[in-house]
Design an enzyme around this catalytic site. Structure first.
Site, PDB file in Angstrom:
ATOM      1  N   TYR A 219      -2.284   2.112   5.303  1.00  0.00           N
ATOM      2  CA  TYR A 219      -3.243   1.141   4.481  1.00  0.00           C
ATOM      3  C   TYR A 219      -2.099   0.073   4.852  1.00  0.00           C
ATOM      4  O   TYR A 219      -3.098  -0.774   4.384  1.00  0.00           O
ATOM      5  CB  TYR A 219      -3.741   1.821   3.098  1.00  0.00           C
ATOM      6  N   ARG A 366      10.075  -8.951  -1.352  1.00  0.00           N
ATOM      7  CA  ARG A 366       9.768  -8.959  -0.373  1.00  0.00           C
ATOM      8  C   ARG A 366       7.974  -9.807  -0.100  1.00  0.00           C
ATOM      9  O   ARG A 366       7.647  -9.827  -0.333  1.00  0.00           O
ATOM     10  CB  ARG A 366       8.691  -7.479  -0.405  1.00  0.00           C
TER      11      ARG A 366
HETATM   12  C1  LIG Z   1       3.855   2.756   1.819  1.00  0.00           C
HETATM   13  C2  LIG Z   1       5.176   4.285   2.166  1.00  0.00           C
HETATM   14  C3  LIG Z   1       4.735   5.857   2.243  1.00  0.00           C
HETATM   15  C4  LIG Z   1       3.208   5.530   1.387  1.00  0.00           C
HETATM   16  O1  LIG Z   1       3.521   7.353   0.942  1.00  0.00           O
HETATM   17  P1  LIG Z   1       1.729   8.068  -0.145  1.00  0.00           P
HETATM   18  O2  LIG Z   1       1.923   9.299   0.113  1.00  0.00           O
HETATM   19  O3  LIG Z   1       0.868   7.294   0.876  1.00  0.00           O
HETATM   20  O4  LIG Z   1       1.580   6.942  -1.412  1.00  0.00           O
HETATM   21  C5  LIG Z   1       5.928   6.612   2.604  1.00  0.00           C
HETATM   22  N1  LIG Z   1       6.792   6.704   3.221  1.00  0.00           N
HETATM   23  C6  LIG Z   1       7.509   5.170   3.436  1.00  0.00           C
HETATM   24  C7  LIG Z   1       8.896   4.785   4.111  1.00  0.00           C
HETATM   25  C8  LIG Z   1       5.841   4.304   3.630  1.00  0.00           C
HETATM   26  O5  LIG Z   1       6.087   2.652   3.091  1.00  0.00           O
END
Ligand SMILES: *Cc1c(COP(=O)(O)O)cnc(C)c1O
Length: 407
Positions: A219, A366
């Site tokens: 996303y 950011r």
């Molecule tokens: C956005 C992000 C996630 C997202 O994890 P979800 O399980 O989709 O909530 C995980 N790791 C990093 C480094 C991110 O930036």
């Protein structure tokens, strides 16, 4: 020359300028948060309408076969693969990044008998650290954290897995994937890279660096929509020995044999657990197709130019703000982060002006530069707004200090 004039010249020469039209962006908004939730591709609503009305409404259960629902996870994974330097059969789109981390950390532990340490970076994205903590609470892992500069020193013969985020979510600093992967392998450990802030923004060459495992987010730069399925990569050389603990029926070699006993699918499909989220995958596929069409190389080039132009424009307005991102655009992802004790209020004041960035606790503003749909004119205007917010002190209005749940 004014920033606006220079912006107009850059926009006129920008080979990606036309792609802005392929996204829906609200009037009066400059969107600098595509690194958190990518913008909506214009065709996504129509594709989803068709999947819902035709494939679901009319095709019903038949669509698992006739509309390619069953293959969607692998098909979308194969389309993500070239964006991260992987082969099509090494990537699958499924679950959330967090769940994929769990499966791959556990798989790595299984592949390194006698070693239990998962080494990561202090200050890594919380979910990455929490997923290690969960396995630690089960008695399966031992979490070890080291500062960024000390990671290589912290590699020893107890380390099963080095788990790192390629582009840091808060600072945008980018690790040297090839060097750290090599160091981990020399210490007898496996490597898992989180590509959440890299995929679709910076070139990644997983196989070029002999990476073992990777996960990434659907996303953010891939524009798959809120809560889009994530993806997981396992190098093909590890497929025969791969074993992950979420042994749901979609990861079975023959789900529709309805056997009492679990037998993992031989390839990357073993990473599936439950039924694929068909609507989420359909939206993700639109985003992936569009980002792949534009091409990561061109996207990266433009994102570097956008962030450089932002810094120059800010400087030209006399705005002074501590930048915590690496000064060299080749050493960072597609974002710039600034430290200020009142970063939250500054972020809110910018949002009130239509410039959407975000705040990361405790003091980071950011700003993401998603190159697929931002223009240089956006950047000049955003820098002008930020300089004005700082100069006027309008961030001091009490309303801008009211915290919301999602920052
Ligand atoms: C956005 C992000 C996630 C997202 O994890 P979800 O399980 O989709 O909530 C995980 N790791 C990093 C480094 C991110 O930036």
């Amino acid at each position: 020359m004014t920033a606006e004039r220079r912006a107009a010249e850059f926009d006129a020469a920008d080979p990606l300028a036309g792609y802005r039209e392929r996204f829906t962006l609200p009037e009066g908004v400059i969107y600098l948060d595509g690194n958190s939730l990518g913008a909506l591709p214009k065709t996504t609503p129509e594709v989803l309408r068709c999947v819902v009305k035709k494939e679901w409404g009319e095709g019903l259960i038949r669509s698992w076969n006739s509309a390619g629902w069953f293959e969607a996870a692998g098909r979308v994974g194969a389309k993500i693969a070239p964006l991260v330097g992987a082969a099509p059969q090494e990537v699958i789109a499924c679950d959330s990044t967090s769940v994929n981390l769990f499966k791959l950390i556990a798989a790595a532990l299984q592949m390194c008998p006698g070693r239990k340490v998962i080494l990561s970076e202090s200050g890594n994205f919380p979910t990455d650290l929490y997923m290690i903590a969960g396995l630690e609470a089960q008695g399966l892992a031992t979490r070890r954290l080291a500062e960024r500069e000390r990671l290589i020193d912290a590699l020893d013969s107890d380390v099963a897995l080095l788990l790192l985020t390629h582009v840091h979510y808060k600072t945008g600093a980018m690790h040297d994937m090839a060097a750290l992967t090599r160091a981990a392998h020399e210490a007898g450990a496996l490597v898992l890279w989180d590509l959440s802030h890299s995929t679709g923004a910076v070139p990644v060459d997983l196989n070029g660096a002999s990476v073992d495992f990777a996960v990434g987010c659907g996303y953010k730069y891939l524009c798959g929509g809120p809560g889009a399925p994530a993806f997981a990569f396992v190098a093909e050389r590890h497929h025969p020995s791969l074993s992950q603990p979420l042994t749901g029926w979609f990861g079975h070699a023959a789900p529709f044999a309805f056997s009492d006993d679990y037998a993992p699918a031989p390839g990357i499909e073993q990473l599936l657990c439950g039924t694929s989220p068909v609507l989420g995958l359909a939206a993700l596929e639109v985003g992936v197709d569009l980002i792949a069409e534009i091409g990561v190389g061109r996207l990266h080039q433009k994102s570097q130019a956008l962030s450089e132009f932002f810094l120059q424009s800010l400087d030209a307005q006399g705005a002074v703000l501590e930048c915590v991102s690496p000064p060299d655009s080749g050493a960072r992802g597609s974002q710039l982060s600034f430290r200020h004790p009142e970063a939250y209020a500054i972020c809110q004041a910018l949002i009130a002006r239509g410039v959407i960035g975000d705040f990361r606790d405790p003091d980071v503003l950011r700003l993401g530069f998603a190159p697929a749909y931002l223009s240089f004119a956006d950047i000049a205007a955003a820098a002008g707004h930020l300089a004005a917010v700082l100069a006027s002190g309008e961030w001091q209005r009490p309303a801008f200090s009211q915290r919301t749940t999602v920052t």
